[in-house]
Design an enzyme around this catalytic site. Structure first.
Site, PDB file in Angstrom:
ATOM      1  N   ARG A   1      -4.131   0.499  -2.154  1.00 33.96           N
ATOM      2  CA  ARG A   1      -3.494  -0.645  -2.250  1.00 33.96           C
ATOM      3  C   ARG A   1      -2.754  -0.694  -3.768  1.00 33.96           C
ATOM      4  NH1 ARG A   1      -7.763  -0.586   0.971  1.00 33.96           N
ATOM      5  NH2 ARG A   1      -7.391  -1.369   3.185  1.00 33.96           N
TER       6      ARG A   1
ATOM      7  N   GLU B   1       3.049   7.445   8.678  1.00 36.30           N
ATOM      8  CA  GLU B   1       3.257   6.494   9.786  1.00 36.30           C
ATOM      9  C   GLU B   1       4.715   5.918  10.032  1.00 36.30           C
ATOM     10  OE1 GLU B   1       2.115   2.089   7.954  1.00 36.30           O
ATOM     11  OE2 GLU B   1       0.682   3.641   8.094  1.00 36.30           O
TER      12      GLU B   1
ATOM     13  N   HIS C   1       4.633   0.339   0.668  1.00 31.57           N
ATOM     14  CA  HIS C   1       5.464  -0.607   1.840  1.00 31.57           C
ATOM     15  C   HIS C   1       4.253  -1.769   2.206  1.00 31.57           C
ATOM     16  CE1 HIS C   1       2.657   2.561   3.824  1.00 31.57           C
ATOM     17  NE2 HIS C   1       2.528   1.464   4.630  1.00 31.57           N
TER      18      HIS C   1
ATOM     19  N   GLN D   1       0.939  -1.160   0.172  1.00 32.98           N
ATOM     20  CA  GLN D   1      -0.005  -0.045  -0.087  1.00 32.98           C
ATOM     21  C   GLN D   1       0.924   1.247  -0.010  1.00 32.98           C
ATOM     22  OE1 GLN D   1      -1.408   0.336   4.658  1.00 32.98           O
ATOM     23  NE2 GLN D   1      -1.670  -1.386   3.738  1.00 32.98           N
TER      24      GLN D   1
ATOM     25  N   HIS E   1       0.118   5.686   0.888  1.00 34.02           N
ATOM     26  CA  HIS E   1      -0.747   6.757   1.540  1.00 34.02           C
ATOM     27  C   HIS E   1      -0.492   8.277   0.638  1.00 34.02           C
ATOM     28  CE1 HIS E   1      -1.468   3.875   4.563  1.00 34.02           C
ATOM     29  NE2 HIS E   1      -0.129   3.918   4.890  1.00 34.02           N
TER      30      HIS E   1
END
Length: 402
Positions: free
Chosen positions: A281, A133, A262, A96, A98
């Site tokens: 994804r 993240e 990642h 995926q 972001h």
């Protein structure tokens, strides 16, 4: 200060044993993937200030200035801008990426304008926020992070000896980095699944054999074989081969910024992220893959995974530095008989004990209430409330930069 009661999320990829072992509870036999700590509306922590358990997001919404601190509210709005987790991967998560903040805002506004329900399976943007993240390993932890240099990936693919992978290796050698990575990822994800299944099967068999034989790519080949076992025939297995394979030792971390492909493969860690559900994804999932949007978001830049280690400050706080203000993660290593550690109190914070025992109390007042945190237990400390930490163990501290 408030003790947190937290929710465990039972995603299918979760380990059945890692979180129970940390918490000292009996495994149920079902996967326990994530323990959430924070005020995310999907599973907010609960606190009890004398009138029964109340979700933390409701407590914050009732008085955000008092709970979060005025600087944090002015900068991020009246909500806790991060989510802290224990993450336990028993099998590979989806590959995926972001979006960045501008991409998330534009994508959310577009899907809202087109009337796509927020819970629709083909919806990409659940909110208007970005989702950087970081994962800090508590056990040996394995993952994929960012594009490997094209020439290295070409050598890895060639080493498998699979004829149908040769065109991808040739592309990686023949074109400039960004164009090569884009072309290969586009070709892999755009191929018919049935047409790719044979390639995936051949690559899986070869990867397993080469992993057993050893050699320069043995660890990576073993990881790709394991991924293929979890997702047989998925084109994402070949896409995964474009990425750096990383093994973290306890205390080491990875930061995943916008556009960085990642996937987490195995292990237990402390994860912190901006408060968002936006995920695009790339494969290794039965869920929706929006290839055009994905290719718009991915950053086609190769480089090392960038393993992070904490930097110690004179007051004993060890900081995992990132370029993100929505969260700030650090840890304290507490020793019996040592001087108390006193975290700064300008903004709200969550304290998580991952080893040993820690006591959280008000400095200079032995009669004040205190909390004892065992492994896996956590506390919420509102902005402006001074606390000190003592004990023998490890405590992670999550807060914001404001």
């Amino acid at each position: 200060m408030d003790r947190l009661t937290n929710t465990i999320r039972p995603y299918a990829w979760g380990s059945t044993t890692a979180i129970p072992e940390l918490l000292g509870t009996t495994p149920t036999g079902e996967p326990q993937a994530e323990l959430w700590m924070g005020a995310h509306p999907g599973a907010p922590s609960r606190i009890d200030r004398g009138n029964g358990p109340v979700p933390l997001d409701q407590v914050i919404a009732a008085d955000p200035g008092r709970e979060l601190g005025t600087p944090a509210v002015e900068r991020f709005g009246p909500r806790l801008p991060f989510l802290l987790k224990l993450l336990a991967a028993g099998s590979p998560l989806s590959l995926q990426v972001h979006p960045d903040l501008a991409q998330a805002a534009a994508g959310f506004a577009d899907e809202e304008a087109r009337g796509i329900p927020v819970d629709a399976p083909h919806r990409n943007y659940k909110d208007a926020n970005h989702k950087p993240e970081m994962i800090v390993a508590l056990t040996p932890f394995e993952g994929l992070c960012g594009f490997r240099h094209p020439e290295e990936t070409a050598a890895l693919l060639t080493g498998l000896g699979v004829d149908s992978l040769k065109p991808y290796a040739d592309l990686l050698r023949a074109h400039p980095e960004e164009a090569a990575l884009r072309e290969v990822l586009t070709a892999v994800l755009g191929a018919e699944r049935d047409a790719m299944a044979g390639t995936v099967d051949e690559a899986t068999e070869a990867a397993g054999r080469l992993a057993a034989e050893g050699g320069p790519h043995a660890d990576a080949y073993a990881a790709y074989a394991a991924i293929a076992h979890a997702y047989p025939g998925d084109p994402g297995v070949i896409a995964a081969m474009l990425l750096n394979h990383v093994r973290l030792q306890p205390g080491e971390a990875l930061f995943l910024g916008a556009g960085i492909p990642h996937a987490y493969l195995s292990g237990l860690g402390v994860e912190i992220m901006a408060n968002s559900d936006n995920v695009l994804r790339c494969g290794l999932t039965p869920k929706h893959v929006d290839i055009p949007e994905l290719l718009r978001i991915v950053r086609f830049q190769a480089g090392d995974a960038g393993v992070l280690r904490p930097e110690a400050s004179p007051d004993g706080e060890e900081l995992y530095g990132t370029p993100i203000d929505e969260f700030r993660l650090s840890r304290y290593s507490l020793a019996a008989g040592a001087a108390p550690r006193t975290p700064h109190d300008r903004t709200a914070q969550i304290l998580l004990c991952t080893e040993g025992t820690a006591t959280v109390r008000t400095p200079g007042d032995p009669a004040a209430p205190q909390l004892t945190l065992e492994r896996g237990q956590s506390a919420y400390v509102p902005a402006g409330e001074k606390v000190e930490l003592t004990g023998e163990g490890t405590v992670f501290r999550a807060t914001v930069v404001a």
